[in-house]
Scaffold this active site. Structure first.
Site, PDB file in Angstrom:
ATOM      1  N   LYS A 271      79.586  -2.151  86.449  1.00 42.58           N
ATOM      2  CA  LYS A 271      78.503  -2.343  87.410  1.00 42.58           C
ATOM      3  C   LYS A 271      77.178  -2.545  86.687  1.00 42.58           C
ATOM      4  O   LYS A 271      76.968  -1.988  85.616  1.00 42.58           O
ATOM      5  CB  LYS A 271      78.360  -1.087  88.285  1.00 42.58           C
ATOM      6  N   ARG A 345      90.441   2.560  96.192  1.00 43.35           N
ATOM      7  CA  ARG A 345      91.651   2.347  96.984  1.00 43.35           C
ATOM      8  C   ARG A 345      92.911   2.649  96.190  1.00 43.35           C
ATOM      9  O   ARG A 345      93.942   2.982  96.778  1.00 43.35           O
ATOM     10  CB  ARG A 345      91.647   0.918  97.559  1.00 43.35           C
TER      11      ARG A 345
HETATM   12  N1  BES Z   1      82.188   2.953  94.915  1.00 42.61           N
HETATM   13  C1  BES Z   1      82.117   1.577  95.195  1.00 42.61           C
HETATM   14  C2  BES Z   1      81.543   1.267  96.573  1.00 42.61           C
HETATM   15  C3  BES Z   1      80.136   1.722  96.860  1.00 42.61           C
HETATM   16  C4  BES Z   1      79.116   0.786  96.900  1.00 42.61           C
HETATM   17  C5  BES Z   1      79.850   3.040  97.142  1.00 42.61           C
HETATM   18  C6  BES Z   1      77.812   1.207  97.201  1.00 42.61           C
HETATM   19  C7  BES Z   1      78.569   3.447  97.422  1.00 42.61           C
HETATM   20  C8  BES Z   1      77.541   2.532  97.462  1.00 42.61           C
HETATM   21  C9  BES Z   1      83.506   0.950  95.105  1.00 42.61           C
HETATM   22  O1  BES Z   1      84.380   1.540  94.221  1.00 42.61           O
HETATM   23  C10 BES Z   1      83.326  -0.465  94.654  1.00 42.61           C
HETATM   24  O2  BES Z   1      82.906  -0.652  93.544  1.00 42.61           O
HETATM   25  N2  BES Z   1      83.655  -1.425  95.512  1.00 42.61           N
HETATM   26  C11 BES Z   1      83.551  -2.796  95.189  1.00 42.61           C
HETATM   27  C12 BES Z   1      84.834  -3.469  95.627  1.00 42.61           C
HETATM   28  C13 BES Z   1      84.994  -4.872  95.100  1.00 42.61           C
HETATM   29  C14 BES Z   1      85.152  -4.859  93.594  1.00 42.61           C
HETATM   30  C15 BES Z   1      86.215  -5.485  95.741  1.00 42.61           C
HETATM   31  C16 BES Z   1      82.349  -3.391  95.913  1.00 42.61           C
HETATM   32  O3  BES Z   1      82.086  -2.989  97.050  1.00 42.61           O
HETATM   33  O4  BES Z   1      81.676  -4.218  95.343  1.00 42.61           O
HETATM   34 MN    MN Z   2      84.123   0.764  92.226  1.00 44.08          MN
END
Ligand code: BES
Ligand code: MN
Ligand code: ZN
Length: 492
Positions: A271, A345
């Site tokens: 990230k 997930r």
């Molecule tokens: N933990 C994140 C989602 C999240 C985003 C939580 C903002 C709290 C605030 C999750 O694990 C994630 O990274 N999701 C990705 C999924 C994608 C890679 C398909 C996302 O939402 O970008």
């Molecule tokens: Mn994530």
């Protein structure tokens, strides 16, 4: 703390008196010494106004809040938040509240809960006292604020019934505080092991059972998808199973599964710094199920509930999983990892399979900070819900009405599940950007073995940068009340 008394016993004890009345509240309901001060004010609905009076020979501050004609949860919440903010500025320790309108009857539970939570804030890392390196700096007082309230009830509100409501509101507030505290702790403090210790302490305090499995047991148990995420970190994972079986009249069991990423760096799909900085909040689902089961146990609710948390960190190292890996799972399905940042997930998949096959739960609800997409779709105040079962959805909708935690349903159409089809394995861990919240949810459902299932995506609602009427800056505690009330609803 809140103490309730009938209005007939009104005696000015606190330094502050708050008068809550509606537009139609008969003036006759006012204690005589307040009638005069009322004349000084031209009250607007929903507004809070302060006036200093020297009535009864003693200087005091009276805050009047005229309840809006259309009294609803949100209006009361805004008013309560404003009220407590003003009390904090006045440094009030002991506050008398005159509840002069029976119209609030339906909302007194919410009012008590809101009063108990409104001064809550996460300030334990803000040192107070004079800074030796900066002696000119003023002593900074703690921001969290918890005055004692004595609430005087108008005749239409029966003391006994209100005391019952207050008791439940206090237990809910406590569960919400617990969840907030867990979420606000940074990842260097709240590791999976520490989360397990906190859950153990809560189990003793509130009376539920807990089992904690370590990294070797996690591998032995076949939680391969969970372990694939966890193994990249030097901080070991924990698998928590908490039980509160308090309804012998039925064999029905409800499982609550919470995402427990104590940190999510994204893994090799790393990230950017701005979105990584708050990723200690990625165990918001875990905090919600722990807060909910604590509350249900404290209430001695007639329910059979099992809360499950797969707690770990998503990190980068020579042992971390890669984008493109194909991993196993407790369900026996092979998963293509197209994105290591869709890790939640994967951990949920095994926890949900565990709920369905080992616990043999009859219904499953999972809750997770799962997708950024839910915040784009619904904003920061509405939790996304996906459910393939109308009974579960209705229970959540009722819980939402009672708690003020807003939800909105997103689709679970078959064609969306197809987005997760993999060319290389049984399923892949991301269906891409379109309908990202729904496809993430449907990935989870693929591990529920056909059990009636519901899913709450709290990625938009679990954590906020700025304070709102609902919660202070930081963790909101969303999900605790939704899950606790929905659970009771399902066992009614
Ligand atoms: N933990 C994140 C989602 C999240 C985003 C939580 C903002 C709290 C605030 C999750 O694990 C994630 O990274 N999701 C990705 C999924 C994608 C890679 C398909 C996302 O939402 O970008
Ligand atoms: Mn994530
Ligand atoms: Zn995550």
């Amino acid at each position: 703390m809140i103490t309730l008394k009938p209005l007939s016993q009104y005696q000015e004890t606190g330094s502050i008196t708050i008068t809550l009345m509606g537009e139609k509240t008969p003036r006759a309901n006012l204690p005589s010494e307040l009638k005069d001060t009322l004349k000084l004010l031209d009250l607007k609905p929903g507004k809070l106004e302060a006036v200093k009076t020297a009535a009864s020979g003693k200087l005091r501050v009276v805050l009047y809040a005229r309840l809006p004609g259309e009294l609803n949860y949100d209006a009361l919440e805004a008013l309560t938040a404003d009220m407590v903010k003003q009390l904090n500025e006045l440094k009030a320790k002991q506050v008398d509240v005159l509840l002069l309108d029976a119209a609030v009857k339906e909302l007194t539970s919410s009012f008590y809960k809101q009063l108990l939570l409104a001064g809550d804030c996460f300030d334990r890392y803000q040192t107070s006292g004079v800074d030796p390196l900066d002696p000119g700096r003023e002593d900074k007082p703690r921001e969290s604020f918890e005055p004692d309230f004595t609430i005087y009830l108008i005749k239409g509100l029966a003391l006994k019934a209100e005391e019952g409501k207050l008791h439940r509101a206090a237990l809910l507030a406590e569960g919400i505080r617990t969840a907030r505290r867990l979420v606000n702790e940074p990842a260097n403090v709240l590791t999976p092991e520490r989360l397990a210790q906190e859950a153990r302490a809560l189990s003793k305090q509130n009376g539920f059972d807990i089992e904690v499995y370590d990294e070797l047991q996690i591998q032995d148990m076949g939680l391969q998808a969970f372990w694939s995420v966890a193994k990249g970190s030097d901080t070991p994972p924990r698998f928590l199973v908490m039980r509160f079986m308090n309804n012998p009249d039925t064999a029905e069991v409800l499982a609550l599964v919470g995402k427990g990423l104590t940190y999510d760096s994204g893994g090799y799909a790393i990230k950017p710094a701005e979105s990584m900085a708050t990723m200690f909040c990625d165990m918001g689902g875990a905090a919600a199920v722990i807060g909910a089961i604590s509350t249900l146990a404290a209430m001695k609710a007639r329910v059979n509930v099992v809360a499950i948390v797969a707690a770990c960190e998503n990190m980068i190292s020579g042992r971390a999983f890669h984008n493109g890996d194909i991993i196993g799972s407790l369900a026996g399905k092979n998963i293509e990892v197209v994105n290591t940042d869709a890790e939640g997930r994967l951990t949920l998949a095994d926890a949900i399979t565990y709920a369905a096959t080992v616990i043999k739960a009859d219904r499953i609800i999972d809750i997770a900070t799962l997708t950024g997409a839910v915040g784009i779709a619904l904003g920061r105040e509405i939790t996304g819900v996906v459910a393939d079962d109308e009974t579960i959805f209705s229970a959540l909708a009722r819980a939402s009405e009672l708690s003020g935690d807003k939800i909105w349903r997103l689709p679970h159409c078959e064609h969306l599940a197809k987005h997760n089809k993999s060319e290389r394995a049984d399923i892949k861990n991301s269906g891409g950007r379109p309908a990202g919240t729904a496809t993430a949810a449907l990935f989870c459902r693929a591990f529920a073995f056909g059990k009636p299932w519901g899913h709450l995506d709290i990625a938009g609602t679990a954590y906020q940068d700025k304070a709102s009427a609902k919660a202070p800056a930081g963790a909101t505690g969303v999900g605790v009340e939704l899950l606790a009330l929905a659970t009771m609803e399902l066992f009614r």
